[in-house]
Write an enzyme that holds these catalytic residues in place. Sequence first.
Site, PDB file in Angstrom:
ATOM      1  N   HIS A  52     -22.469  18.885 -21.771  1.00 17.17           N
ATOM      2  CA  HIS A  52     -21.502  18.003 -22.452  1.00 17.17           C
ATOM      3  C   HIS A  52     -22.191  17.409 -23.676  1.00 17.17           C
ATOM      4  O   HIS A  52     -23.144  16.638 -23.554  1.00 17.17           O
ATOM      5  CB  HIS A  52     -21.059  16.895 -21.493  1.00 17.17           C
ATOM      6  CG  HIS A  52     -19.938  16.044 -22.016  1.00 17.17           C
ATOM      7  ND1 HIS A  52     -18.663  16.046 -21.482  1.00 17.17           N
ATOM      8  CD2 HIS A  52     -19.889  15.144 -23.037  1.00 17.17           C
ATOM      9  CE1 HIS A  52     -17.898  15.190 -22.122  1.00 17.17           C
ATOM     10  NE2 HIS A  52     -18.628  14.623 -23.085  1.00 17.17           N
ATOM     11  N   HIS A  54     -21.583  16.464 -28.278  1.00 22.80           N
ATOM     12  CA  HIS A  54     -20.705  16.358 -29.450  1.00 22.80           C
ATOM     13  C   HIS A  54     -21.525  16.720 -30.690  1.00 22.80           C
ATOM     14  O   HIS A  54     -22.132  15.851 -31.322  1.00 22.80           O
ATOM     15  CB  HIS A  54     -20.137  14.946 -29.573  1.00 22.80           C
ATOM     16  CG  HIS A  54     -19.209  14.568 -28.464  1.00 22.80           C
ATOM     17  ND1 HIS A  54     -17.840  14.717 -28.550  1.00 22.80           N
ATOM     18  CD2 HIS A  54     -19.459  14.084 -27.223  1.00 22.80           C
ATOM     19  CE1 HIS A  54     -17.284  14.323 -27.412  1.00 22.80           C
ATOM     20  NE2 HIS A  54     -18.250  13.930 -26.591  1.00 22.80           N
ATOM     21  N   GLN A 144      -9.661  14.012 -29.215  1.00 23.27           N
ATOM     22  CA  GLN A 144     -10.303  12.690 -29.123  1.00 23.27           C
ATOM     23  C   GLN A 144      -9.302  11.542 -29.093  1.00 23.27           C
ATOM     24  O   GLN A 144      -9.455  10.578 -28.335  1.00 23.27           O
ATOM     25  CB  GLN A 144     -11.257  12.504 -30.299  1.00 23.27           C
ATOM     26  CG  GLN A 144     -11.850  11.115 -30.473  1.00 23.27           C
ATOM     27  CD  GLN A 144     -12.892  10.786 -29.435  1.00 23.27           C
ATOM     28  OE1 GLN A 144     -14.034  11.189 -29.532  1.00 23.27           O
ATOM     29  NE2 GLN A 144     -12.514  10.025 -28.408  1.00 23.27           N
ATOM     30  N   HIS A 203     -12.741  15.109 -20.840  1.00 21.48           N
ATOM     31  CA  HIS A 203     -13.237  13.753 -20.664  1.00 21.48           C
ATOM     32  C   HIS A 203     -12.262  13.100 -19.677  1.00 21.48           C
ATOM     33  O   HIS A 203     -11.071  12.990 -19.968  1.00 21.48           O
ATOM     34  CB  HIS A 203     -13.200  12.975 -21.976  1.00 21.48           C
ATOM     35  CG  HIS A 203     -14.264  13.364 -22.969  1.00 21.48           C
ATOM     36  ND1 HIS A 203     -14.428  14.658 -23.412  1.00 21.48           N
ATOM     37  CD2 HIS A 203     -15.206  12.602 -23.602  1.00 21.48           C
ATOM     38  CE1 HIS A 203     -15.431  14.677 -24.291  1.00 21.48           C
ATOM     39  NE2 HIS A 203     -15.922  13.452 -24.421  1.00 21.48           N
ATOM     40  N   GLU A 206     -13.251   8.041 -18.233  1.00 19.32           N
ATOM     41  CA  GLU A 206     -14.438   7.447 -18.855  1.00 19.32           C
ATOM     42  C   GLU A 206     -14.164   5.966 -19.151  1.00 19.32           C
ATOM     43  O   GLU A 206     -13.919   5.563 -20.278  1.00 19.32           O
ATOM     44  CB  GLU A 206     -14.828   8.194 -20.135  1.00 19.32           C
ATOM     45  CG  GLU A 206     -16.159   7.734 -20.692  1.00 19.32           C
ATOM     46  CD  GLU A 206     -16.492   8.352 -22.031  1.00 19.32           C
ATOM     47  OE1 GLU A 206     -17.582   8.046 -22.559  1.00 19.32           O
ATOM     48  OE2 GLU A 206     -15.674   9.130 -22.575  1.00 19.32           O
ATOM     49  N   ASP A 302     -24.605  14.433 -24.231  1.00 19.42           N
ATOM     50  CA  ASP A 302     -23.467  13.754 -24.857  1.00 19.42           C
ATOM     51  C   ASP A 302     -23.652  13.488 -26.343  1.00 19.42           C
ATOM     52  O   ASP A 302     -22.874  13.970 -27.156  1.00 19.42           O
ATOM     53  CB  ASP A 302     -23.140  12.455 -24.118  1.00 19.42           C
ATOM     54  CG  ASP A 302     -21.711  11.979 -24.342  1.00 19.42           C
ATOM     55  OD1 ASP A 302     -20.917  12.737 -24.914  1.00 19.42           O
ATOM     56  OD2 ASP A 302     -21.374  10.854 -23.930  1.00 19.42           O
ATOM     57  N   TRP A 308     -21.704   6.369 -30.736  1.00 19.19           N
ATOM     58  CA  TRP A 308     -21.762   5.944 -29.340  1.00 19.19           C
ATOM     59  C   TRP A 308     -23.181   5.770 -28.816  1.00 19.19           C
ATOM     60  O   TRP A 308     -23.392   5.165 -27.776  1.00 19.19           O
ATOM     61  CB  TRP A 308     -21.025   6.963 -28.458  1.00 19.19           C
ATOM     62  CG  TRP A 308     -19.578   7.052 -28.799  1.00 19.19           C
ATOM     63  CD1 TRP A 308     -18.569   6.240 -28.344  1.00 19.19           C
ATOM     64  CD2 TRP A 308     -18.952   7.980 -29.688  1.00 19.19           C
ATOM     65  NE1 TRP A 308     -17.365   6.610 -28.897  1.00 19.19           N
ATOM     66  CE2 TRP A 308     -17.569   7.671 -29.727  1.00 19.19           C
ATOM     67  CE3 TRP A 308     -19.422   9.056 -30.449  1.00 19.19           C
ATOM     68  CZ2 TRP A 308     -16.657   8.391 -30.494  1.00 19.19           C
ATOM     69  CZ3 TRP A 308     -18.522   9.777 -31.219  1.00 19.19           C
ATOM     70  CH2 TRP A 308     -17.159   9.443 -31.237  1.00 19.19           C
TER      71      TRP A 308
END
Length: 413
Positions: A52, A54, A144, A203, A206, A302, A308
């Site tokens: 996982h 991005h 998203q 996702h 979360e 991630d 984030w």
Amino acid sequence: MMLIRNAKTLDGRLVNIKIENEKISCIGECKGDDEIIDAESKLVIPPYFNMHFHLDSAFTRVVNNSGTLWEGIKIWQELRDKLTEDEVIKNALTAVKLMVTYGTLWIRTHVDVTEKSFKLLRAIKKVKEQSKEIADVQITAFPQDGIFTDKGNDEVLRKAVEDKEVDNVGLIPHNEITREDGVRSVKLAFELAKEYDKDVDGHVDETDDPNSRYLEVVVRETLNNGWYNRVTAGHVTAMHSWDSAYRFRILPFIKKAGITIVPNPLINITLQGRLEGYPKRRGMAPIKEMMRAGVNVALGHDCIMDPWYPLGIGNMLQVLFMAIHIDQLTGFNELISSINLITFNGANAWHVKDYGIEVSNTANLLVTDADDVFDLIRFMNPPRFVIRRGKIVAKEGKYVLFNGKWEEVKRKP
């Protein structure tokens, strides 16, 4: 032909490993004199999976003052419009190269397709192609902003999934406006997955909200559609806040459906619990409890230096180290078997059939400097050599073979 001498395997054997035509041809008292690597009685193991990530937001290096998931999303919504395709490619390639030098050869990335010009998707497709000699990259079309939060997002997702370079259908039901929209978004994701014969990679839940229970909907749709072993649920941080009786009831169904749960320890422990005082919840799906129930659990990194998460170097051993501490996986057998969270469990979710150090398997190997799994996790050092399909593609934790040339990997673009 390559010969790795004095290699210690995960079961403690000391062997030679012979590689011919990209395959492992011999394990034991093998001989050869072409390309020889002396493992010096250190661990030689299969490479890592990052289940996982991005790539589209990596190295954007913006400040999230509240440290919350929601501020990160707001920042990203503004930032993504300003990024150029070339910037995304440059940042993402740096991230891939870093991950390879730290021993990760399989990277599943979520690409934001609610950026409706598809520049992010175009960029990551180019990165996938440019990286194919050093890593396998899978793309998840990730809505998203949500599938039903804005008019037309559902058609945008469909258009992205139609792309042959997109491997998985994404979803984010807890980000929809209502519970009903969240359920509807899960159903649509499975409809698209069946129509285009793709896996589902969402996702899911979360949040710290104990009432967020979309995983049960994902389970139901997996069973209804016969999508066994083709579904991944990322984060599921709400599971930490669920009542124990509810977890006890739902976990056997997750196992039955063959759903892989992917916690992201570095980011989950950072983002969750931000809206409360002390004591704070850990905000990570309970790995130990899931494994006891027979659920397949694999880990993700991630983020690296994005809205984030301000840190990260792409080292899956850092991810594993954090997971061990958060979920107290410190018993002897727990520590030894924890390596599966970034190796064999990821291979299971990715459907890699010839993974592991066995004769006739593809020669994907890491030559480490660790005496055992304990030292591998303690020191978190990069491998001495990263071998992909019988060829060294990274070495010494800082060099990668890219486009046929050795280059020193940058720590950031």
